[in-house]
Design a protein around this motif. Structure first.
Motif, PDB file in Angstrom:
ATOM      1  N   THR A 134       0.809  -1.215   0.000  1.00 58.76           N
ATOM      2  CA  THR A 134       0.000   0.000   0.000  1.00 58.76           C
ATOM      3  C   THR A 134       0.841   1.262   0.000  1.00 58.76           C
ATOM      4  O   THR A 134       0.310   2.370  -0.110  1.00 58.76           O
ATOM      5  N   GLY A 135       2.163   1.103   0.162  1.00 60.61           N
ATOM      6  CA  GLY A 135       3.041   2.255   0.277  1.00 60.61           C
ATOM      7  C   GLY A 135       3.128   2.821   1.676  1.00 60.61           C
ATOM      8  O   GLY A 135       3.840   3.796   1.916  1.00 60.61           O
ATOM      9  N   HIS A 136       2.441   2.188   2.629  1.00 60.12           N
ATOM     10  CA  HIS A 136       2.412   2.689   4.007  1.00 60.12           C
ATOM     11  C   HIS A 136       3.062   1.688   4.959  1.00 60.12           C
ATOM     12  O   HIS A 136       2.934   0.470   4.775  1.00 60.12           O
ATOM     13  N   GLU A 137       3.719   2.196   5.999  1.00 56.40           N
ATOM     14  CA  GLU A 137       4.286   1.317   7.028  1.00 56.40           C
ATOM     15  C   GLU A 137       3.191   0.772   7.950  1.00 56.40           C
ATOM     16  O   GLU A 137       3.340  -0.305   8.521  1.00 56.40           O
ATOM     17  N   VAL A 138       2.116   1.516   8.094  1.00 59.39           N
ATOM     18  CA  VAL A 138       0.973   1.065   8.892  1.00 59.39           C
ATOM     19  C   VAL A 138      -0.304   1.432   8.138  1.00 59.39           C
ATOM     20  O   VAL A 138      -0.416   2.554   7.617  1.00 59.39           O
ATOM     21  N   ASP A 139      -1.233   0.493   8.067  1.00 53.91           N
ATOM     22  CA  ASP A 139      -2.544   0.738   7.474  1.00 53.91           C
ATOM     23  C   ASP A 139      -3.622   0.502   8.520  1.00 53.91           C
ATOM     24  O   ASP A 139      -3.452  -0.320   9.429  1.00 53.91           O
ATOM     25  N   SER A 140      -4.714   1.211   8.362  1.00 50.87           N
ATOM     26  CA  SER A 140      -5.871   1.009   9.220  1.00 50.87           C
ATOM     27  C   SER A 140      -6.929   0.273   8.412  1.00 50.87           C
ATOM     28  O   SER A 140      -7.407   0.782   7.390  1.00 50.87           O
ATOM     29  N   LEU A 141      -7.264  -0.932   8.835  1.00 48.69           N
ATOM     30  CA  LEU A 141      -8.194  -1.790   8.109  1.00 48.69           C
ATOM     31  C   LEU A 141      -9.557  -1.778   8.786  1.00 48.69           C
ATOM     32  O   LEU A 141      -9.650  -1.920  10.014  1.00 48.69           O
ATOM     33  N   GLU A 142     -10.592  -1.646   8.003  1.00 48.98           N
ATOM     34  CA  GLU A 142     -11.959  -1.736   8.507  1.00 48.98           C
ATOM     35  C   GLU A 142     -12.471  -3.136   8.216  1.00 48.98           C
ATOM     36  O   GLU A 142     -12.633  -3.526   7.058  1.00 48.98           O
ATOM     37  N   ILE A 143     -12.700  -3.917   9.277  1.00 48.90           N
ATOM     38  CA  ILE A 143     -13.129  -5.305   9.137  1.00 48.90           C
ATOM     39  C   ILE A 143     -14.610  -5.386   9.503  1.00 48.90           C
ATOM     40  O   ILE A 143     -14.962  -5.167  10.671  1.00 48.90           O
ATOM     41  N   PRO A 144     -15.477  -5.666   8.545  1.00 45.13           N
ATOM     42  CA  PRO A 144     -16.906  -5.753   8.864  1.00 45.13           C
ATOM     43  C   PRO A 144     -17.165  -6.717  10.023  1.00 45.13           C
ATOM     44  O   PRO A 144     -16.562  -7.793  10.096  1.00 45.13           O
ATOM     45  N   GLU A 145     -18.023  -6.306  10.916  1.00 42.47           N
ATOM     46  CA  GLU A 145     -18.422  -7.061  12.109  1.00 42.47           C
ATOM     47  C   GLU A 145     -17.379  -7.013  13.221  1.00 42.47           C
ATOM     48  O   GLU A 145     -17.676  -7.355  14.358  1.00 42.47           O
ATOM     49  N   PHE A 146     -16.141  -6.591  12.906  1.00 42.66           N
ATOM     50  CA  PHE A 146     -15.100  -6.581  13.926  1.00 42.66           C
ATOM     51  C   PHE A 146     -14.527  -5.192  14.187  1.00 42.66           C
ATOM     52  O   PHE A 146     -13.870  -4.975  15.194  1.00 42.66           O
ATOM     53  N   GLY A 147     -14.750  -4.261  13.282  1.00 39.86           N
ATOM     54  CA  GLY A 147     -14.256  -2.911  13.497  1.00 39.86           C
ATOM     55  C   GLY A 147     -12.915  -2.646  12.847  1.00 39.86           C
ATOM     56  O   GLY A 147     -12.479  -3.362  11.950  1.00 39.86           O
ATOM     57  N   ARG A 148     -12.226  -1.644  13.322  1.00 42.89           N
ATOM     58  CA  ARG A 148     -10.981  -1.171  12.714  1.00 42.89           C
ATOM     59  C   ARG A 148      -9.767  -1.702  13.478  1.00 42.89           C
ATOM     60  O   ARG A 148      -9.796  -1.803  14.701  1.00 42.89           O
ATOM     61  N   ILE A 149      -8.715  -2.041  12.721  1.00 46.65           N
ATOM     62  CA  ILE A 149      -7.484  -2.518  13.339  1.00 46.65           C
ATOM     63  C   ILE A 149      -6.299  -2.027  12.524  1.00 46.65           C
ATOM     64  O   ILE A 149      -6.365  -1.959  11.283  1.00 46.65           O
ATOM     65  N   ALA A 192      13.077  -3.872  11.288  1.00 42.16           N
ATOM     66  CA  ALA A 192      14.187  -2.968  10.952  1.00 42.16           C
ATOM     67  C   ALA A 192      13.718  -1.745  10.175  1.00 42.16           C
ATOM     68  O   ALA A 192      14.554  -0.946   9.739  1.00 42.16           O
ATOM     69  N   MET A 193      12.407  -1.575  10.009  1.00 40.34           N
ATOM     70  CA  MET A 193      11.863  -0.503   9.199  1.00 40.34           C
ATOM     71  C   MET A 193      11.085   0.478  10.082  1.00 40.34           C
ATOM     72  O   MET A 193       9.980   0.184  10.540  1.00 40.34           O
ATOM     73  N   PRO A 194      11.652   1.651  10.370  1.00 33.68           N
ATOM     74  CA  PRO A 194      10.939   2.625  11.203  1.00 33.68           C
ATOM     75  C   PRO A 194       9.559   2.961  10.629  1.00 33.68           C
ATOM     76  O   PRO A 194       9.382   3.063   9.415  1.00 33.68           O
ATOM     77  N   GLY A 195       8.613   3.116  11.535  1.00 31.41           N
ATOM     78  CA  GLY A 195       7.252   3.433  11.126  1.00 31.41           C
ATOM     79  C   GLY A 195       6.313   2.261  11.186  1.00 31.41           C
ATOM     80  O   GLY A 195       5.097   2.444  11.269  1.00 31.41           O
ATOM     81  N   THR A 196       6.851   1.028  11.145  1.00 29.10           N
ATOM     82  CA  THR A 196       5.979  -0.142  11.253  1.00 29.10           C
ATOM     83  C   THR A 196       5.608  -0.369  12.707  1.00 29.10           C
ATOM     84  O   THR A 196       6.330   0.038  13.627  1.00 29.10           O
ATOM     85  N   LEU A 197       4.502  -1.058  12.921  1.00 26.09           N
ATOM     86  CA  LEU A 197       4.122  -1.327  14.309  1.00 26.09           C
ATOM     87  C   LEU A 197       5.062  -2.343  14.952  1.00 26.09           C
ATOM     88  O   LEU A 197       5.171  -2.405  16.181  1.00 26.09           O
ATOM     89  N   VAL A 198       5.768  -3.140  14.117  1.00 29.20           N
ATOM     90  CA  VAL A 198       6.748  -4.078  14.664  1.00 29.20           C
ATOM     91  C   VAL A 198       7.973  -3.322  15.156  1.00 29.20           C
ATOM     92  O   VAL A 198       8.477  -3.568  16.262  1.00 29.20           O
ATOM     93  N   ASN A 199       8.486  -2.401  14.342  1.00 27.49           N
ATOM     94  CA  ASN A 199       9.646  -1.614  14.747  1.00 27.49           C
ATOM     95  C   ASN A 199       9.378  -0.872  16.051  1.00 27.49           C
ATOM     96  O   ASN A 199      10.245  -0.791  16.931  1.00 27.49           O
ATOM     97  N   ALA A 200       8.165  -0.363  16.199  1.00 33.75           N
ATOM     98  CA  ALA A 200       7.816   0.376  17.416  1.00 33.75           C
ATOM     99  C   ALA A 200       7.806  -0.511  18.649  1.00 33.75           C
ATOM    100  O   ALA A 200       7.882  -0.014  19.774  1.00 33.75           O
ATOM    101  N   THR A 201       7.757  -1.846  18.441  1.00 31.95           N
ATOM    102  CA  THR A 201       7.717  -2.798  19.552  1.00 31.95           C
ATOM    103  C   THR A 201       9.114  -3.198  20.009  1.00 31.95           C
ATOM    104  O   THR A 201       9.276  -3.768  21.082  1.00 31.95           O
ATOM    105  N   THR A 202      10.144  -2.892  19.211  1.00 26.64           N
ATOM    106  CA  THR A 202      11.498  -3.353  19.483  1.00 26.64           C
ATOM    107  C   THR A 202      12.287  -2.347  20.318  1.00 26.64           C
ATOM    108  O   THR A 202      11.911  -1.180  20.425  1.00 26.64           O
ATOM    109  N   PRO A 203      13.436  -2.782  20.882  1.00 26.02           N
ATOM    110  CA  PRO A 203      14.297  -1.850  21.623  1.00 26.02           C
ATOM    111  C   PRO A 203      14.927  -0.779  20.741  1.00 26.02           C
ATOM    112  O   PRO A 203      15.404   0.233  21.252  1.00 26.02           O
ATOM    113  N   TRP A 204      14.975  -0.994  19.396  1.00 25.41           N
ATOM    114  CA  TRP A 204      15.595  -0.013  18.511  1.00 25.41           C
ATOM    115  C   TRP A 204      14.533   0.774  17.731  1.00 25.41           C
ATOM    116  O   TRP A 204      14.748   1.185  16.589  1.00 25.41           O
ATOM    117  N   ALA A 205      13.386   1.009  18.339  1.00 27.43           N
ATOM    118  CA  ALA A 205      12.298   1.732  17.682  1.00 27.43           C
ATOM    119  C   ALA A 205      12.794   3.040  17.062  1.00 27.43           C
ATOM    120  O   ALA A 205      13.535   3.797  17.696  1.00 27.43           O
TER     121      ALA A 205
END
Length: 397
Positions: free
Chosen positions: A195-210, A331-344
């Motif tokens: 999508t060209g984005h490090e983080v996307d917001s997905l709308e999941i019918p019946e479950f909401g946004r994640i 290893a890619m700043p901006g992803t939700l995984v990178n934000a979880t690591t010690p080297w965010a």
């Protein structure tokens, strides 16, 4: 007793079966049925029908009792290996994830674990000449159109299987095989960040946004926070697998993410015909946890916690290509995984230590930014492999 020259492996059968040379191999934390490409039918439909029957699929009982499959996503797999037509590779390798209950083989992605067994299989089969010490095998992964370099330990002309490298999820140690996934980001289907984005917001019918990081490295992968699923990241496969509502929600997230990534037209079509990829994994910050043996995993030994689903079920350890995708995202700043690591917030070269249900796993990834965006020169993973059985697989005519 008089021996009339008949042997159980060569005796005539009253019920004729096709006899196809094959090898049953373990690679990493997976097992699969390995074939040379020249022993299988050239027609894809005939080939797939043979592989399905050999593994025991489709089986409405979910056991694969009349085939070699082990009735789990980690043991219902097939590998086809032959000489490569490419000058920069020695082998063409195609991976098929065999559905247990449906007449379907999903060729949309790779298996990083079984990739570790491709080099040893090829050397033992005479497809690659052995080099004493370490043999470098250049593999073309035909599913995703990527090159992989395998460094296979060799002794006396044969792949070395014994060693002191311990891979969590395997009871015995073995000889380490180093896999370098070269330029693993992106494929013919989708770029590194579809999508060209490090983080996307997905709308999941019946479950909401994640929120999710949608990445295509090693395999297309959907990465979400454990907390957004109401989880801690310490959950074990039995707990996850028993929660049918959770699995249904994860599948809806996966299917909608696949459409967002350009990998399917509708979520229902993805769930029906593309169960193997993208994989869905969830991550959490490092914390003390227990593995499936009840052994502690101390938070200081890992950089994050991670769990992954494969073919709709929780993986007993962590998939190899999922680890590649996770390490690249880490290893890619901006992803939700990178934000979880010690080297965010930092990019570069990182060796990500992830805690999974069977223990820990380290995978390295190099991520750099240039004028064209994020580039991933390589990711490195170590696995072990072993030849379990060789001979012929019997497939009823």
């Amino acid at each position: 007793m008089e021996d009339h020259g008949h042997h159980p492996l060569t005796a005539d059968r009253t019920r004729p079966s096709r006899r196809i040379p094959a090898v049953w191999m373990r690679g990493g934390t997976s097992k699969g049925l390995f074939f040379r490409s020249d022993v299988l039918p050239s027609d894809p439909a005939e080939r797939d029908a043979l592989i399905l029957r050999a593994l025991g699929s489709p089986d409405p009982y979910g056991t694969q009792i009349d085939g070699l499959g082990g009735a789990t996503s980690s043991t219902s797999k097939a590998v086809i290996v032959g000489p490569s037509s490419r000058p920069d590779c020695d082998l063409d390798y195609r991976f098929g994830h065999v559905s247990i209950q449906s007449p379907l083989i999903d060729y949309s992605g790779n298996c990083g674990n079984l990739t570790a067994a491709v080099g040893p299989f090829a050397i033992a089969e005479g497809l690659v000449a052995p080099v004493e010490g370490v043999t470098e095998v250049r593999i073309w992964q035909a599913n995703i159109g990527k090159r992989i370099l395998a460094r296979v330990p060799v002794r006396d002309g044969l792949p070395l299987e014994t060693g002191d490298y311990h891979l969590d999820g395997i009871p015995w140690s073995g000889a380490a095989i180093e896999l370098s996934f070269l330029d693993p980001g992106g494929s013919n289907e989708a770029p590194l960040l579809p999508t060209g984005h490090e983080v996307d917001s997905l709308e999941i019918p019946e479950f909401g946004r994640i929120e999710a990081t949608l990445i295509n490295a090693g395999n297309p992968t959907v990465l979400v926070r454990a907390a957004d699923l109401g989880l801690t990241g310490c959950e074990l496969p039995a707990q996850i697998g028993a929660d049918r509502a959770l699995l249904e929600r994860c599948e809806r997230i996966r299917a909608h993410a696949a459409v967002t990534m350009g990998l399917g037209d509708t979520p229902d079509e993805v769930s029906r015909s593309r169960p193997a990829t993208p994989k869905l994994a969830f991550v959490a910050p490092a914390a003390d946890s227990l593995d499936t043996r009840g052994e502690p995993i101390a938070a200081e030994r890992i950089d994050l916690l991670a769990r992954i689903l494969s073919m709709g079920r929780p993986h007993h350890a962590f998939t190899g290509t999922g680890a590649v995708a996770l390490a690249v995202a880490a290893a890619m700043p901006g992803t939700l995984v990178n934000a979880t690591t010690p080297w965010a917030g930092q990019s570069g070269v990182h060796h990500c230590r992830l805690g999974h249900p069977s223990g820990t796993l380290e995978v390295g990834a190099e991520v750099i930014a240039d004028a064209n965006g994020w580039q991933v020169p390589r990711a490195i993973l170590r696995r072990t492999a072993r030849r379990l059985m060789e001979g012929v697989v019997l497939v009823p005519e």
